[in-house]
Design a protein around this motif. Sequence first.
Motif, short mmCIF file in Angstrom:
data_model
loop_
_atom_site.label_atom_id
_atom_site.label_comp_id
_atom_site.label_asym_id
_atom_site.label_seq_id
_atom_site.Cartn_x
_atom_site.Cartn_y
_atom_site.Cartn_z
N THR A 7 -9.21 6.70 -2.21
CA THR A 7 -9.15 5.28 -2.54
C THR A 7 -10.05 4.48 -1.61
O THR A 7 -10.79 3.60 -2.06
N ALA A 8 -10.01 4.79 -0.33
CA ALA A 8 -10.85 4.09 0.66
C ALA A 8 -12.33 4.33 0.38
O ALA A 8 -13.17 3.48 0.67
N SER B 287 -5.29 11.23 -0.55
CA SER B 287 -5.28 10.18 -1.57
C SER B 287 -5.80 8.86 -1.00
O SER B 287 -6.55 8.14 -1.67
N HIS B 288 -5.43 8.55 0.23
CA HIS B 288 -5.91 7.33 0.88
C HIS B 288 -7.41 7.41 1.09
O HIS B 288 -8.13 6.42 0.88
N ARG B 289 -7.89 8.56 1.49
CA ARG B 289 -9.33 8.73 1.72
C ARG B 289 -10.11 8.52 0.43
O ARG B 289 -11.19 7.91 0.45
N ASP C 167 0.84 -1.18 0.00
CA ASP C 167 0.00 0.00 0.00
C ASP C 167 0.88 1.24 0.00
O ASP C 167 1.70 1.42 0.91
N ASP D 246 -0.53 4.22 -0.28
CA ASP D 246 -1.37 5.23 0.39
C ASP D 246 -1.20 5.10 1.89
O ASP D 246 -0.96 4.01 2.41
N HIS D 247 -1.36 6.20 2.60
CA HIS D 247 -1.23 6.18 4.04
C HIS D 247 -2.48 6.77 4.69
O HIS D 247 -2.96 7.82 4.26
N PRO D 248 -3.02 6.08 5.68
CA PRO D 248 -4.23 6.58 6.35
C PRO D 248 -4.06 8.03 6.79
O PRO D 248 -3.01 8.45 7.25
#
Length: 181
Positions: A57-58, A53-55, A45, A47-49
Amino acid sequence: MPVRAVSFIAKSGTGKTTLLEKVILELKSRGYLVGAVKHDAHSFDIDHPGKDSHRLTAAGADTMVISSSEKLALVKKHQSPPSLEEIIETYFNDVDIVLTEGFKRGAMPKIEVHRRQRSKTLLCRGEKYDPTLVAVASDEALILDVPVFDLDDPVGVADFIEQAFLSANKKVRGRRASAAH
């Protein structure tokens, strides 16, 4: 014209990444545009919480690109993993050569990195004969049906790649093509 590609393969801990870094630097110093693909046998992964960008994708974005003035990163979900050939065809049409790390079961030409301390036999010339092997970089002298380079000779490996995969293409893409004009 298809993009040329060579896979660097070896058992883990042999020094693939170290050699590949040096070969990329050498090819870059000669003016080539170089792409790289790293095979990861595990899920990863980038992406990082907490990051936007992670948000995204999530939240379910199937494709997410983060872009700046210097680079971009692509996160793309897929139903089934694309082949190495598909990855190269889709994402690397702007480079002269793609060097991959891993993909030892693939059909691309291979340079095997061998360290005597790590393994007594080669992956491509051990129990199985892999016809896609084009060269070996080793810390011991080997007599093989392909060229053998010293593990600490990235210039020699780059010379081989240039001669075998790039010199046949008289009009390479990238800076070399524009420098010729």
